[in-house]
Design a protein around this motif. Sequence first.
Motif, PDB file in Angstrom:
ATOM      1  N   VAL A  88       4.322 -93.276  50.056  1.00  0.00           N
ATOM      2  CA  VAL A  88       3.750 -92.866  51.340  1.00  0.00           C
ATOM      3  C   VAL A  88       4.779 -93.220  52.408  1.00  0.00           C
ATOM      4  O   VAL A  88       5.221 -94.370  52.490  1.00  0.00           O
TER       5      VAL A  88
ATOM      6  N   GLN B 180       6.329 -85.982  44.881  1.00  0.00           N
ATOM      7  CA  GLN B 180       4.930 -86.394  45.104  1.00  0.00           C
ATOM      8  C   GLN B 180       4.780 -87.319  46.319  1.00  0.00           C
ATOM      9  O   GLN B 180       4.031 -88.284  46.295  1.00  0.00           O
TER      10      GLN B 180
ATOM     11  N   THR C 118       3.788 -88.510  50.131  1.00  0.00           N
ATOM     12  CA  THR C 118       2.847 -88.311  51.238  1.00  0.00           C
ATOM     13  C   THR C 118       3.594 -88.628  52.515  1.00  0.00           C
ATOM     14  O   THR C 118       4.180 -89.708  52.638  1.00  0.00           O
TER      15      THR C 118
ATOM     16  N   ARG D 164       3.413 -83.745  48.629  1.00  0.00           N
ATOM     17  CA  ARG D 164       2.079 -83.428  48.126  1.00  0.00           C
ATOM     18  C   ARG D 164       1.080 -83.358  49.275  1.00  0.00           C
ATOM     19  O   ARG D 164       0.168 -82.541  49.290  1.00  0.00           O
ATOM     20  N   ARG D 165       1.277 -84.243  50.246  1.00  0.00           N
ATOM     21  CA  ARG D 165       0.261 -84.411  51.272  1.00  0.00           C
ATOM     22  C   ARG D 165       0.922 -84.706  52.613  1.00  0.00           C
ATOM     23  O   ARG D 165       1.932 -85.403  52.668  1.00  0.00           O
ATOM     24  N   LEU D 166       0.328 -84.159  53.669  1.00  0.00           N
ATOM     25  CA  LEU D 166       0.853 -84.360  55.022  1.00  0.00           C
ATOM     26  C   LEU D 166      -0.288 -84.790  55.935  1.00  0.00           C
ATOM     27  O   LEU D 166      -1.303 -84.099  56.036  1.00  0.00           O
ATOM     28  N   VAL D 167      -0.122 -85.940  56.574  1.00  0.00           N
ATOM     29  CA  VAL D 167      -1.078 -86.392  57.596  1.00  0.00           C
ATOM     30  C   VAL D 167      -0.403 -86.148  58.928  1.00  0.00           C
ATOM     31  O   VAL D 167       0.687 -86.687  59.182  1.00  0.00           O
TER      32      VAL D 167
ATOM     33  N   MET E 213      -0.373 -74.597  53.787  1.00  0.00           N
ATOM     34  CA  MET E 213      -1.706 -75.187  53.897  1.00  0.00           C
ATOM     35  C   MET E 213      -2.767 -74.146  53.546  1.00  0.00           C
ATOM     36  O   MET E 213      -3.685 -74.424  52.766  1.00  0.00           O
TER      37      MET E 213
ATOM     38  N   LEU F 111      -0.227 -77.237  49.925  1.00  0.00           N
ATOM     39  CA  LEU F 111       0.051 -78.461  50.681  1.00  0.00           C
ATOM     40  C   LEU F 111      -1.279 -78.996  51.226  1.00  0.00           C
ATOM     41  O   LEU F 111      -2.011 -78.282  51.911  1.00  0.00           O
ATOM     42  N   ASP F 112      -1.558 -80.250  50.903  1.00  0.00           N
ATOM     43  CA  ASP F 112      -2.775 -80.901  51.378  1.00  0.00           C
ATOM     44  C   ASP F 112      -2.493 -81.452  52.782  1.00  0.00           C
ATOM     45  O   ASP F 112      -1.616 -82.291  52.946  1.00  0.00           O
ATOM     46  N   VAL F 113      -3.195 -80.925  53.786  1.00  0.00           N
ATOM     47  CA  VAL F 113      -2.960 -81.355  55.167  1.00  0.00           C
ATOM     48  C   VAL F 113      -4.196 -82.067  55.705  1.00  0.00           C
ATOM     49  O   VAL F 113      -5.297 -81.541  55.650  1.00  0.00           O
ATOM     50  N   GLU F 114      -3.997 -83.263  56.224  1.00  0.00           N
ATOM     51  CA  GLU F 114      -5.059 -83.957  56.961  1.00  0.00           C
ATOM     52  C   GLU F 114      -4.684 -83.941  58.436  1.00  0.00           C
ATOM     53  O   GLU F 114      -3.667 -84.511  58.823  1.00  0.00           O
TER      54      GLU F 114
END
Lengths: 224, 230
Positions: B22, B48, B50, B73-76, B90, B95-98
């Motif tokens: 992360v 992988q 974040t 893998r993931r973007l905040v 997204m 792409l997992d976006v928060e």
Amino acid sequence: MGSSAASLGNARERLVRRAARDIVPGSVVNLGIGLPSKVAEFLPADFPVCLHTENGLTGLGPAVPLEEADRNLIDAGGAYVGTVAGAAFFDSVTSFSLVRSGRLDLSILGAFEVAANGDLANWKIPGKFSPGPGGAIELAQKAKKVCIVTTHTDRHGNPKLLRQCTLPRTGTACVARVYTDLAVIDVTPAGFLLRERAEGRTVEEIRAATGAPLQVAKGPLPVF
Amino acid sequence: MPLPDKLEGLESAVARIPDGAVLLVGGFGVPGTPFTLLRELERQGQQQLTLIRNDANEPGTGIDRLLRSGQVRRLVTSHIGLNAHAIERMNEGSLDVEFCAQGILAERIRAGGAGIPAILTDVGLGTELAAGKTIVEVEGRPLVLEMALRADVALVHAATADPFGNLTYAATARNFNPPMAMAADRVVAETESLVALGDLSAENVETPGSFVDAVVPLSALTEDYGIVCR
């Protein structure tokens, strides 16, 4: 100021010029990305105001041409800008402390939709254009006053002023006034109230372009 | 008693980032983005990841290069409106976006750096951003519980550093860098200028070096750091 104002077109220039007229001397103001940022171009050069941009600056000055740009000095929309005497830089924590704690007098934002109760949607069109909220959630919820500058209808001609928002909301019951290419409209406990009309526009034309009941202010309607 | 020297080479500083890490990544648009650290991360190819970062840069630069190389893998984040590629990724679900309100993103990172597990706020109540989050009633008011953000590694960009890791920043290149430089188990700062211990006035230090683990001096600024002609 105003090098890019010429490219706005008459109707848009009229509405941002009209919005600039309501800015209170001495206030702290945040102008959103896009059309709202153009409001600054119509403030007189000697007008006392503190412009805030949420990426970390109070004392925002006019946009600068690329050849004069400082690579480390942008506004929240990514435009290269200058500063005025007395400007201050700070980090994002301090920037939003200013927004949330009641130090921001006015936030001028753009809109996808505004509802008759003052709800605002401007951050997400599901499956299509979802830029994300950026600072808009806090600007809409925490500025002492929130105004919108926008075209009255979207690019397909659909009204942006509605009975209720259909898109995910940015803020609830937060909008006080909307400036469009057709009209100046207040959000009141009784819904939208037409205050002024743009030159050459009729009340019926404005009503037809509005997706919610529209009250009309008493007396002769000012023209802007 | 000299202060410890934390100078480190680019390759070795980035090599300590494991797969699945992360990462906090400084910057708001171009200013304050650690482009050189990000290019090296692209070259080394850790997977992988974040990323926690205000925006997604613009297509072809900064973290967008890591999105394209398939390392993320993931973007905040708070706003990706200047990166159509990120929005597309997204929307297609790769792409997992928060999304997080920008100031709450900053405040969650600040909390992470301040040893505070979570914060309470009314920001976002009544919007989709509060959906699924714990609501706590305090003195009759509903408040959203927002968890602190802390990372394995923070990648930040400084204007000036000394070998101990005392940092200063330029203009609007501050943005998320100071809070991020406090909120990771390992903090790596690239710096445009390196000065000797004692050459930074103690009164002007913005990030105290005791928060910083590695200082990577930049030998040159690539075009990534320059003026963007849109």
